[in-house]
Design a protein around this motif. Structure first.
Motif, PDB file in Angstrom:
ATOM      1  N   ALA A 257       0.836  -1.204   0.000  1.00 13.07           N
ATOM      2  CA  ALA A 257       0.000   0.000   0.000  1.00 13.07           C
ATOM      3  C   ALA A 257       0.873   1.256   0.000  1.00 13.07           C
ATOM      4  O   ALA A 257       0.587   2.221  -0.718  1.00 13.07           O
ATOM      5  N   ILE A 258       1.932   1.244   0.797  1.00 15.60           N
ATOM      6  CA  ILE A 258       2.858   2.380   0.852  1.00 15.60           C
ATOM      7  C   ILE A 258       3.538   2.586  -0.497  1.00 15.60           C
ATOM      8  O   ILE A 258       3.622   3.710  -1.010  1.00 15.60           O
TER       9      ILE A 258
ATOM     10  N   LEU B 175      -6.667   9.697  -0.841  1.00 17.20           N
ATOM     11  CA  LEU B 175      -6.721   8.230  -0.881  1.00 17.20           C
ATOM     12  C   LEU B 175      -6.492   7.623   0.503  1.00 17.20           C
ATOM     13  O   LEU B 175      -7.124   6.639   0.864  1.00 17.20           O
ATOM     14  N   VAL B 176      -5.579   8.234   1.272  1.00 14.03           N
ATOM     15  CA  VAL B 176      -5.324   7.746   2.629  1.00 14.03           C
ATOM     16  C   VAL B 176      -6.547   7.954   3.509  1.00 14.03           C
ATOM     17  O   VAL B 176      -6.922   7.077   4.293  1.00 14.03           O
ATOM     18  N   GLN B 177      -7.201   9.100   3.375  1.00 16.01           N
ATOM     19  CA  GLN B 177      -8.392   9.361   4.187  1.00 16.01           C
ATOM     20  C   GLN B 177      -9.566   8.488   3.765  1.00 16.01           C
ATOM     21  O   GLN B 177     -10.394   8.094   4.591  1.00 16.01           O
ATOM     22  N   ILE B 178      -9.639   8.141   2.469  1.00 20.91           N
ATOM     23  CA  ILE B 178     -10.744   7.317   1.975  1.00 20.91           C
ATOM     24  C   ILE B 178     -10.533   5.841   2.297  1.00 20.91           C
ATOM     25  O   ILE B 178     -11.422   5.158   2.819  1.00 20.91           O
ATOM     26  N   ASN B 179      -9.330   5.345   1.997  1.00 24.81           N
ATOM     27  CA  ASN B 179      -9.079   3.903   2.079  1.00 24.81           C
ATOM     28  C   ASN B 179      -8.000   3.497   3.074  1.00 24.81           C
ATOM     29  O   ASN B 179      -7.734   2.302   3.222  1.00 24.81           O
TER      30      ASN B 179
ATOM     31  N   LEU C  70      -4.898   2.154   4.381  1.00 29.44           N
ATOM     32  CA  LEU C  70      -3.898   1.316   3.725  1.00 29.44           C
ATOM     33  C   LEU C  70      -4.529   0.169   2.937  1.00 29.44           C
ATOM     34  O   LEU C  70      -3.911  -0.878   2.731  1.00 29.44           O
ATOM     35  N   GLY C  71      -5.756   0.397   2.487  1.00 24.71           N
ATOM     36  CA  GLY C  71      -6.419  -0.624   1.669  1.00 24.71           C
ATOM     37  C   GLY C  71      -5.963  -0.520   0.228  1.00 24.71           C
ATOM     38  O   GLY C  71      -6.542   0.241  -0.550  1.00 24.71           O
ATOM     39  N   TYR C  72      -4.932  -1.249  -0.125  1.00 24.21           N
ATOM     40  CA  TYR C  72      -4.347  -1.114  -1.462  1.00 24.21           C
ATOM     41  C   TYR C  72      -5.288  -1.597  -2.565  1.00 24.21           C
ATOM     42  O   TYR C  72      -5.224  -1.119  -3.702  1.00 24.21           O
TER      43      TYR C  72
ATOM     44  N   ILE D 242       2.724  11.493   4.090  1.00 21.85           N
ATOM     45  CA  ILE D 242       1.276  11.654   4.252  1.00 21.85           C
ATOM     46  C   ILE D 242       0.731  10.686   5.297  1.00 21.85           C
ATOM     47  O   ILE D 242      -0.095  11.059   6.141  1.00 21.85           O
ATOM     48  N   LEU D 243       1.200   9.447   5.267  1.00 18.29           N
ATOM     49  CA  LEU D 243       0.728   8.454   6.234  1.00 18.29           C
ATOM     50  C   LEU D 243       1.127   8.817   7.651  1.00 18.29           C
ATOM     51  O   LEU D 243       0.339   8.656   8.593  1.00 18.29           O
TER      52      LEU D 243
END
Length: 204
Positions: free
Chosen positions: A15-16, A46-50, A52-54, A182-183
């Motif tokens: 994911a990263i 994308l981080v706020q939405i998912n 670490l759901g790659y 970002i993470l």
């Protein structure tokens, strides 16, 4: 149990890496100079939405967010970047001067750079989370910096660690540096953002 832990670990790593590839791809798509800001805003979204759901973080979704973020992403990035350039120039000038007063000025300028850096990252997080006007977005981001000094220090220490680790392992620029920024910001500022969520929910 062990296999489950390994699978989770590999999923997080991928994911990263995937988020970092997305950042680099869309930065290049914007011709570098017009791509950095929207790319940062996109991976923040994308981080706020998912998180670490790659699997849920698809290239199609990333491209849609990048198009939406193109104008405001550049606006936010270059607003903060231009102010920091001015501060760095003044820091360069003051660093050549001797005396206690100039040391104090250097410290103030360096602290201003840190505030602007964290402020920009809060703008990304808040833009991804709330629907706010330009002024209210910047007000909330500015307030967020000073909500908890421990959180501020945690953010700075984490960002410094990522930068130092990247300097020692240049390949991380391709595989993780930008997504890790970002993470880490999302993780380190979680306490402040949860407090803000609580206040907004209470007011509504």
């Amino acid at each position: 149990m062990v296999s489950s832990g390994l699978e989770k670990g590999f999923s997080m790593i991928w994911a990263i890496v995937k988020l970092n590839f997305i950042f680099i791809t869309f930065t290049l798509l914007g011709g570098l100079f017009l791509g950095i800001g929207p790319a940062f805003q996109t991976i923040s979204d994308l981080v706020q939405i998912n998180e670490l759901g790659y699997r849920e973080t698809t290239w199609k979704l990333a491209f849609e967010r990048w198009k939406v973020n193109f104008i405001k992403g550049n606006l936010y990035f270059y607003l903060f970047f231009s102010i920091q350039i001015v501060i760095f120039y003044n820091l360069y000038l003051s660093s050549s001067l001797q005396g206690l007063i100039w040391m104090i000025i250097d410290f103030i300028l360096l602290f201003a750079v840190l505030l602007l850096t964290v402020g920009y990252l809060y703008v990304l997080m808040n833009e991804s989370t709330y629907e706010l006007s330009f002024i209210n977005l910047f007000k909330l981001s500015f307030i967020s910096i000073f909500l908890n000094f421990t959180v501020f220090l945690k953010i700075i220490v984490g960002l410094t660690g990522i930068i130092l680790f990247t300097l020692s392992m240049k390949g991380l620029i391709l595989f993780g540096s930008f997504s890790l920024i970002i993470l880490w910001m999302s993780f380190a500022s979680k306490k402040n953002r949860e407090w803000i969520d609580g206040k907004l929910t209470y007011e509504n």
